[in-house]
Design a protein around this motif. Structure first.
Motif, PDB file in Angstrom:
ATOM      1  N   PRO A 107      -3.534   1.488  20.045  1.00  7.07           N
ATOM      2  CA  PRO A 107      -4.545   1.450  21.114  1.00  7.07           C
ATOM      3  C   PRO A 107      -4.673   2.770  21.871  1.00  7.07           C
ATOM      4  O   PRO A 107      -5.662   2.995  22.550  1.00  7.07           O
ATOM      5  N   ASP A 108      -3.666   3.632  21.733  1.00  3.25           N
ATOM      6  CA  ASP A 108      -3.700   4.885  22.498  1.00  3.25           C
ATOM      7  C   ASP A 108      -3.885   6.092  21.583  1.00  3.25           C
ATOM      8  O   ASP A 108      -3.410   7.183  21.846  1.00  3.25           O
ATOM      9  N   TRP A 109      -4.576   5.872  20.467  1.00  2.66           N
ATOM     10  CA  TRP A 109      -4.789   6.976  19.544  1.00  2.66           C
ATOM     11  C   TRP A 109      -6.265   7.178  19.255  1.00  2.66           C
ATOM     12  O   TRP A 109      -6.920   6.223  18.870  1.00  2.66           O
ATOM     13  N   PRO A 110      -6.858   8.354  19.372  1.00  4.18           N
ATOM     14  CA  PRO A 110      -6.212   9.566  19.887  1.00  4.18           C
ATOM     15  C   PRO A 110      -6.043   9.542  21.399  1.00  4.18           C
ATOM     16  O   PRO A 110      -5.345  10.381  21.934  1.00  4.18           O
ATOM     17  N   GLN A 111      -6.700   8.568  22.067  1.00  6.45           N
ATOM     18  CA  GLN A 111      -6.622   8.498  23.534  1.00  6.45           C
ATOM     19  C   GLN A 111      -6.441   7.054  23.955  1.00  6.45           C
ATOM     20  O   GLN A 111      -6.672   6.145  23.180  1.00  6.45           O
ATOM     21  N   LYS A 112      -6.134   6.882  25.235  1.00  9.53           N
ATOM     22  CA  LYS A 112      -5.847   5.538  25.746  1.00  9.53           C
ATOM     23  C   LYS A 112      -7.092   4.659  25.913  1.00  9.53           C
ATOM     24  O   LYS A 112      -7.015   3.557  26.432  1.00  9.53           O
ATOM     25  N   ASP A 113      -8.241   5.168  25.479  1.00  7.59           N
ATOM     26  CA  ASP A 113      -9.453   4.356  25.592  1.00  7.59           C
ATOM     27  C   ASP A 113      -9.920   3.829  24.232  1.00  7.59           C
ATOM     28  O   ASP A 113     -11.028   3.321  24.113  1.00  7.59           O
ATOM     29  N   ARG A 114      -9.063   3.927  23.215  1.00  9.73           N
ATOM     30  CA  ARG A 114      -9.542   3.590  21.859  1.00  9.73           C
ATOM     31  C   ARG A 114     -10.107   2.165  21.776  1.00  9.73           C
ATOM     32  O   ARG A 114     -11.190   1.948  21.231  1.00  9.73           O
ATOM     33  N   PHE A 115      -9.381   1.195  22.329  1.00  2.95           N
ATOM     34  CA  PHE A 115      -9.858  -0.194  22.242  1.00  2.95           C
ATOM     35  C   PHE A 115     -11.222  -0.356  22.918  1.00  2.95           C
ATOM     36  O   PHE A 115     -12.110  -1.031  22.401  1.00  2.95           O
ATOM     37  N   TRP A 116     -11.354   0.276  24.084  1.00  4.75           N
ATOM     38  CA  TRP A 116     -12.605   0.090  24.851  1.00  4.75           C
ATOM     39  C   TRP A 116     -13.768   0.768  24.146  1.00  4.75           C
ATOM     40  O   TRP A 116     -14.882   0.266  24.149  1.00  4.75           O
ATOM     41  N   LYS A 117     -13.469   1.907  23.509  1.00  2.00           N
ATOM     42  CA  LYS A 117     -14.512   2.593  22.748  1.00  2.00           C
ATOM     43  C   LYS A 117     -14.920   1.738  21.538  1.00  2.00           C
ATOM     44  O   LYS A 117     -16.082   1.716  21.141  1.00  2.00           O
ATOM     45  N   LEU A 118     -13.950   1.052  20.945  1.00  2.00           N
ATOM     46  CA  LEU A 118     -14.268   0.177  19.805  1.00  2.00           C
ATOM     47  C   LEU A 118     -15.125  -0.998  20.258  1.00  2.00           C
ATOM     48  O   LEU A 118     -16.087  -1.380  19.584  1.00  2.00           O
ATOM     49  N   ILE A 119     -14.798  -1.560  21.403  1.00  2.00           N
ATOM     50  CA  ILE A 119     -15.589  -2.685  21.925  1.00  2.00           C
ATOM     51  C   ILE A 119     -17.033  -2.237  22.160  1.00  2.00           C
ATOM     52  O   ILE A 119     -17.983  -2.924  21.794  1.00  2.00           O
ATOM     53  N   GLU A 120     -17.156  -1.037  22.725  1.00  2.00           N
ATOM     54  CA  GLU A 120     -18.498  -0.505  22.996  1.00  2.00           C
ATOM     55  C   GLU A 120     -19.254  -0.256  21.686  1.00  2.00           C
ATOM     56  O   GLU A 120     -20.388  -0.688  21.498  1.00  2.00           O
ATOM     57  N   ALA A 160       0.862  -1.184   0.000  1.00  2.00           N
ATOM     58  CA  ALA A 160       0.000   0.000   0.000  1.00  2.00           C
ATOM     59  C   ALA A 160       0.893   1.226   0.000  1.00  2.00           C
ATOM     60  O   ALA A 160       2.073   1.130   0.340  1.00  2.00           O
ATOM     61  N   ASP A 161       0.309   2.365  -0.358  1.00  2.00           N
ATOM     62  CA  ASP A 161       1.121   3.596  -0.277  1.00  2.00           C
ATOM     63  C   ASP A 161       1.573   3.815   1.160  1.00  2.00           C
ATOM     64  O   ASP A 161       2.708   4.188   1.415  1.00  2.00           O
ATOM     65  N   GLY A 162       0.696   3.518   2.113  1.00  2.00           N
ATOM     66  CA  GLY A 162       1.053   3.650   3.522  1.00  2.00           C
ATOM     67  C   GLY A 162      -0.076   3.180   4.404  1.00  2.00           C
ATOM     68  O   GLY A 162      -1.064   2.611   3.920  1.00  2.00           O
ATOM     69  N   GLY A 163       0.071   3.381   5.705  1.00  2.29           N
ATOM     70  CA  GLY A 163      -0.970   3.033   6.663  1.00  2.29           C
ATOM     71  C   GLY A 163      -0.874   4.002   7.823  1.00  2.29           C
ATOM     72  O   GLY A 163       0.160   4.648   7.988  1.00  2.29           O
ATOM     73  N   TYR A 164      -1.947   4.121   8.594  1.00  4.40           N
ATOM     74  CA  TYR A 164      -1.924   5.084   9.696  1.00  4.40           C
ATOM     75  C   TYR A 164      -1.475   4.451  11.002  1.00  4.40           C
ATOM     76  O   TYR A 164      -1.905   3.359  11.358  1.00  4.40           O
ATOM     77  N   ARG A 165      -0.604   5.157  11.696  1.00  3.67           N
ATOM     78  CA  ARG A 165      -0.164   4.737  13.023  1.00  3.67           C
ATOM     79  C   ARG A 165       0.088   5.988  13.846  1.00  3.67           C
ATOM     80  O   ARG A 165       0.912   6.815  13.470  1.00  3.67           O
ATOM     81  N   ARG A 166      -0.651   6.105  14.927  1.00  5.98           N
ATOM     82  CA  ARG A 166      -0.563   7.274  15.826  1.00  5.98           C
ATOM     83  C   ARG A 166      -0.635   8.581  15.049  1.00  5.98           C
ATOM     84  O   ARG A 166       0.194   9.472  15.197  1.00  5.98           O
ATOM     85  N   GLY A 167      -1.640   8.640  14.179  1.00  7.72           N
ATOM     86  CA  GLY A 167      -1.919   9.888  13.475  1.00  7.72           C
ATOM     87  C   GLY A 167      -1.024  10.167  12.286  1.00  7.72           C
ATOM     88  O   GLY A 167      -1.268  11.094  11.531  1.00  7.72           O
ATOM     89  N   LYS A 168       0.003   9.367  12.105  1.00 10.12           N
ATOM     90  CA  LYS A 168       0.911   9.620  10.981  1.00 10.12           C
ATOM     91  C   LYS A 168       0.729   8.555   9.903  1.00 10.12           C
ATOM     92  O   LYS A 168       0.398   7.411  10.201  1.00 10.12           O
ATOM     93  N   ALA A 169       0.992   8.953   8.661  1.00  7.24           N
ATOM     94  CA  ALA A 169       0.968   7.974   7.577  1.00  7.24           C
ATOM     95  C   ALA A 169       2.357   7.328   7.491  1.00  7.24           C
ATOM     96  O   ALA A 169       3.351   8.000   7.257  1.00  7.24           O
ATOM     97  N   VAL A 170       2.402   6.023   7.726  1.00 12.21           N
ATOM     98  CA  VAL A 170       3.676   5.298   7.630  1.00 12.21           C
ATOM     99  C   VAL A 170       3.872   4.920   6.161  1.00 12.21           C
ATOM    100  O   VAL A 170       3.037   4.219   5.590  1.00 12.21           O
ATOM    101  N   PRO A 171       4.946   5.382   5.532  1.00 15.33           N
ATOM    102  CA  PRO A 171       5.102   5.159   4.086  1.00 15.33           C
ATOM    103  C   PRO A 171       5.609   3.748   3.750  1.00 15.33           C
ATOM    104  O   PRO A 171       6.795   3.478   3.817  1.00 15.33           O
ATOM    105  N   LEU A 172       4.696   2.876   3.390  1.00 15.93           N
ATOM    106  CA  LEU A 172       5.084   1.488   3.096  1.00 15.93           C
ATOM    107  C   LEU A 172       5.689   1.329   1.701  1.00 15.93           C
ATOM    108  O   LEU A 172       6.657   0.599   1.503  1.00 15.93           O
ATOM    109  N   LYS A 173       5.097   2.006   0.728  1.00 13.70           N
ATOM    110  CA  LYS A 173       5.565   1.820  -0.650  1.00 13.70           C
ATOM    111  C   LYS A 173       7.022   2.272  -0.773  1.00 13.70           C
ATOM    112  O   LYS A 173       7.812   1.677  -1.507  1.00 13.70           O
TER     113      LYS A 173
END
Ligand code: WTA
Length: 650
Positions: A338-351, A192-205
């Motif tokens: 799991p901590d993006w944008p906050q440390k509750d991201r996983f729990w918010k996803l579960i909800e 892929a051109d990239g992927g998101y990690r902690r708000g940044k685009a990681v350049p994979l290509k």
């Protein structure tokens, strides 16, 4: 580390007396409620496994369940089957066509849902696109992708046409990608051109381009547009995923694969400088991951199942893709941290997605513990009904925290032990019938032969030893790609016809297994396998380094952290900057997961008379047990004295 050291290190586990029976409400509805499954499977394992195989759809049924010519096993001989058909067509062509197969959320928050009908269409088109690029049965296709639905689509598309996928974790470096491509002579790369990690685009290509400077076998590259960053597309070689998909036909016949045809290769770290390509085949593997998904995770039609592993690890292969989808389950996938944008991201996803089954790693649980209970407490987690753990030993405190703050004391916790090589979970509770003890993976899955053995191969009834697998199992590795000698020496040479796992284990008076971690030169950093030799060779590749010795030291969150003892070349001065540079060098050579936590400059590496690095001494130094101030290691006298002391202590 030796077994003794391992046992010493986890002494606290040995006094663990808490135990938890399956909650009655869970037990009543569980897929497995009868303890006789253990006895029946032990009496006739072939019958046991073939019952699961019969629940899959075969193009042609096998004529023999098992051929065991140690160390080579064949399962479901002469059966013909297609894994993609079992994960996709089977459901897409039933009344489950509109059921959600993949529910995905990107890190920035976008949502995508693919029903089994949608997945069918995507997989067929991708399979056709690969064929149009000249990919044939048996060809290798590498995937270097972020956690996006296309990763699952691409894997299943390969399986559909009989191409062998070789998924490379997106966090690995360009060099690691290049080595894996070259070792298995990959024809097409999907990235892929990239992927998101902690708000940044990681350049994979970009990393892929670097890797592809030296990969003569690569003919084509398929590029998914994910982050829309600038990329260089090499004419004739590089193609946009969406262009090829738009041109592809929406039907592509699944290839009838022999049960023993290769499904995939996945590289993992071992005790040498070079990762090994673990080979998995089709019929037995699918049977094993199907069976364990159904029984360990207790999958039901309405479940929303989330395994937080990356698709680049075996956990992603077996328990995001093949196992759950062969069960027709709804799989949730999340792209980011799991901590993006906050440390509750996983729990918010579960909800938000009403996740019912959650499978993660102890390192994540320890990070959650550190972040504090207010984060999970702020979300509604009542949809959860089962929790799982994998990747490294879970300490009882983390287990209890998970049980209490995530499972609210109503969800069984399944601690599942297995490896890239085993393909499927082998040691685990069955959640409806097995009483759990915090920190123990409990018992072998029915039909599995696992014992604790001593050096001579004698069974340890209670106490510590090596974890060994005494019977073949359907998803077992069929070899190391292109290296049968290493396959033999690595796993089958310690005892006759018995598989050596590389792990230490303790068995208690109730027959419960407590996994102690690796006893070879493999580290487990945040649940990821890292070979000490790989890190050492990355370090000596730096122009300033003469020699390096790498050990694991205890780390509160990562489990183990990498400590590197470095001897500089004549005339090179140690400095803070150089230390930083060396850490970056390793991250660049292998990937960020291998970045050393500590660089300790030393005058020499203490070795035994026979020339073996004294790793135990180094570990004790790294953990601050023998020397207050490691800067003094630059003095050869200090090393000499430590060596003597350590030899005297034996
Ligand atoms: C370790 C990951 C203790 C072990 C599926 C093994 C565990 C290595 C557990 C394999 C567990 C995995 N308890 N240790 N539940 N699960 N391990 O190949 O040392 O990435 O040998 O496979 O992880 O790591 P791999």
């Amino acid at each position: 580390m030796s077994i003794e050291e391992r046992l010493e290190a986890i002494n606290v586990f040995l006094n663990e007396t808490r135990s938890f029976e399956p909650p009655p409400a869970f037990r009543r509805q569980a897929n497995v409620r009868d303890e006789r499954v253990y006895r029946d499977a032990a009496t006739d394992p072939e019958k046991f496994w073939s019952r699961f195989a019969e629940e899959l759809i075969w193009i042609k049924k096998w004529d023999r369940v098992l051929e065991w010519k140690p160390p080579y096993a064949k399962w479901f001989l002469n059966g013909k089957i297609n894994a993609s058909f079992n994960c996709v067509d089977r459901w897409a062509k039933s009344n489950l066509r509109t059921k959600k197969a993949i529910v995905w959320e990107g890190e920035p928050g976008e949502e995508r849902t693919l029903t089994f009908g949608d997945l069918y269409e995507e997989v067929n088109k991708c399979a056709d696109a690969l064929k149009n690029l000249g990919v044939k049965k048996g060809d290798r296709v590498a995937l270097y992708l972020p956690m996006i639905p296309e990763a699952v689509v691409a894997m299943l598309a390969c399986a559909r046409i009989g191409a062998i996928h070789n998924v490379v974790f997106g966090g690995f470096s360009a060099e690691s990608l290049r080595d894996r491509i070259n070792d298995s002579q990959v024809k097409v790369l999907i990235t892929a051109d990239g992927g998101y990690r902690r708000g940044k685009a990681v350049p994979l290509k970009k990393a892929a381009d670097e890797a592809l400077e030296n990969t003569p076998s690569i003919e084509h590259v398929m590029v998914v547009k994910r982050v829309s960053c600038d990329v260089q597309m090499k004419p004739g070689r590089d193609h946009w995923w969406h262009d090829l998909m738009a041109k592809a036909k929406s039907e592509c016949e699944p290839e009838p694969m022999d049960s023993e045809d290769i499904l995939y290769i996945l590289y993992t770290s071992g005790t040498t400088g070079k990762p090994k390509g673990i080979v998995h085949t089709t019929g037995g593997y699918l049977t094993g991951v199907y069976a364990t998904s159904k029984w360990v995770f207790d999958l039901k039609p309405d479940d929303v199942y989330w395994c937080t592993a990356d698709i680049g690890w075996v956990t992603g292969h077996s328990y995001i893709v093949y196992g759950p989808l062969a069960n027709g389950a709804t799989v949730f996938m999340y792209e980011g941290a799991p901590d993006w944008p906050q440390k509750d991201r996983f729990w918010k996803l579960i909800e938000k997605y009403k996740i019912t089954i959650f499978y993660t790693a102890p390192t994540a649980i320890r990070a959650f513990m550190k972040w504090g209970t207010e984060w999970p407490a702020s979300a509604n987690l009542t949809s959860l009904r089962l929790l799982g753990s994998v990747g490294e030993p879970i300490n009882p405190e983390a287990w209890m925290w998970y049980h209490k703050h995530i499972g609210h004391e109503t969800c069984p916790v399944v601690d599942t032990w297995w490896q890239t090589e085993t393909g499927m979970i082998l040691i685990t509770p069955l959640p409806g019938i097995v009483t759990t003890k915090p920190g123990s993976a409990t018992k072998p899955f029915p039909g599995i032969g696992a014992s604790v053995l001593n050096e001579q191969g004698k069974q340890v009834k209670t106490g510590g030893g090596y974890l060994a697998l005494t019977k073949p199992w359907p998803a077992m590795l069929r070899g190391i790609y292109g290296d049968p000698d290493r396959f033999m020496s690595q796993y089958w040479s310690k005892w006759k016809n018995i598989y050596f796992t590389g792990d230490g284990a303790k068995i208690d008076q109730d027959g419960y297994l407590w996994l102690l971690g690796r006893v070879d030169d493999v580290l487990n950093v945040s649940g990821h396998r890292v070979g000490t030799m790989e890190v050492e060779s990355a370090l000596v590749d730096h122009p300033s380094v003469a020699e390096a010795a790498v050990v694991g030291r205890a780390h509160e969150i990562k489990g183990e952290a990498i400590a590197a003892f470095v001897i500089l070349k004549e005339g090179i001065e140690k400095s803070e900057d150089l230390s930083k540079e060396l850490k970056e060098h390793v991250a660049k050579k292998i990937g960020a997961i291998a970045r050393p936590e500590d660089i300790i400059f030393a005058a020499e590496v203490p070795k035994t008379r026979s020339g073996k690095i004294m790793r135990r001494l180094l570990k004790n130094i790294a953990e601050g047990k023998v020397l207050g101030d490691t800067t003094t290691l630059a003095d050869p006298e200090v090393i000499h004295r430590l060596k003597q002391q350590s030899e005297e202590e034996g």
